[in-house]
Design a protein around this motif. Sequence first.
Motif, PDB file in Angstrom:
ATOM      1  N   THR A   3       0.841  -1.184   0.000  1.00  0.00           N
ATOM      2  CA  THR A   3       0.000   0.000   0.000  1.00  0.00           C
ATOM      3  C   THR A   3       0.879   1.237   0.000  1.00  0.00           C
ATOM      4  O   THR A   3       1.838   1.310   0.765  1.00  0.00           O
ATOM      5  N   TYR A   6      -0.197   7.324   2.540  1.00  0.00           N
ATOM      6  CA  TYR A   6      -1.157   8.389   2.239  1.00  0.00           C
ATOM      7  C   TYR A   6      -0.438   9.677   1.832  1.00  0.00           C
ATOM      8  O   TYR A   6      -0.845  10.349   0.877  1.00  0.00           O
ATOM      9  N   PRO A  24     -10.321  10.366  -0.839  1.00  0.00           N
ATOM     10  CA  PRO A  24     -11.333  10.120   0.202  1.00  0.00           C
ATOM     11  C   PRO A  24     -11.536   8.640   0.537  1.00  0.00           C
ATOM     12  O   PRO A  24     -11.992   8.302   1.622  1.00  0.00           O
ATOM     13  N   SER A  25     -11.192   7.736  -0.370  1.00  0.00           N
ATOM     14  CA  SER A  25     -11.432   6.318  -0.112  1.00  0.00           C
ATOM     15  C   SER A  25     -10.239   5.599   0.515  1.00  0.00           C
ATOM     16  O   SER A  25     -10.354   4.433   0.885  1.00  0.00           O
ATOM     17  N   GLY A  27      -7.907   4.115   3.102  1.00  0.00           N
ATOM     18  CA  GLY A  27      -8.075   3.698   4.488  1.00  0.00           C
ATOM     19  C   GLY A  27      -9.475   3.235   4.841  1.00  0.00           C
ATOM     20  O   GLY A  27      -9.726   2.834   5.975  1.00  0.00           O
ATOM     21  N   LYS A  28     -10.405   3.274   3.896  1.00  0.00           N
ATOM     22  CA  LYS A  28     -11.771   2.836   4.160  1.00  0.00           C
ATOM     23  C   LYS A  28     -12.005   1.478   3.520  1.00  0.00           C
ATOM     24  O   LYS A  28     -11.528   1.213   2.418  1.00  0.00           O
ATOM     25  N   ASP A  29     -12.730   0.621   4.211  1.00  0.00           N
ATOM     26  CA  ASP A  29     -13.096  -0.677   3.662  1.00  0.00           C
ATOM     27  C   ASP A  29     -14.376  -0.537   2.851  1.00  0.00           C
ATOM     28  O   ASP A  29     -15.331   0.103   3.280  1.00  0.00           O
ATOM     29  N   THR A  30     -14.375  -1.146   1.685  1.00  0.00           N
ATOM     30  CA  THR A  30     -15.562  -1.160   0.842  1.00  0.00           C
ATOM     31  C   THR A  30     -16.037  -2.597   0.747  1.00  0.00           C
ATOM     32  O   THR A  30     -15.283  -3.480   0.366  1.00  0.00           O
ATOM     33  N   LYS A  31     -17.278  -2.820   1.119  1.00  0.00           N
ATOM     34  CA  LYS A  31     -17.843  -4.158   1.070  1.00  0.00           C
ATOM     35  C   LYS A  31     -18.931  -4.193   0.000  1.00  0.00           C
ATOM     36  O   LYS A  31     -19.805  -3.341  -0.032  1.00  0.00           O
TER      37      LYS A  31
END
Length: 79
Positions: A3, A6, A24-25, A27-31
Amino acid sequence: MRTAPYALVWLLSWFDKTIQMILPSIGKDTKLDNTRMREVLGVEPRKIEDTYIDMVYSMIENGMIKKTKDYKGPPPAKE
């Protein structure tokens, strides 16, 4: 999988405006859930390996990747 930090992505976004869209995405988990696609539409998702292979064939056929002398083209489509 590695990774990018940032701070590096943020710095690159100053030079490449398309990178700003992903900031904006980070560090965020997308399920995602394909249950409705499978149950309502009766569509089974393809294996990721098959998708990658088809993508590379497409890139070769569209001139993004140079054809070698041994290139035989994509296999016939499965039904």
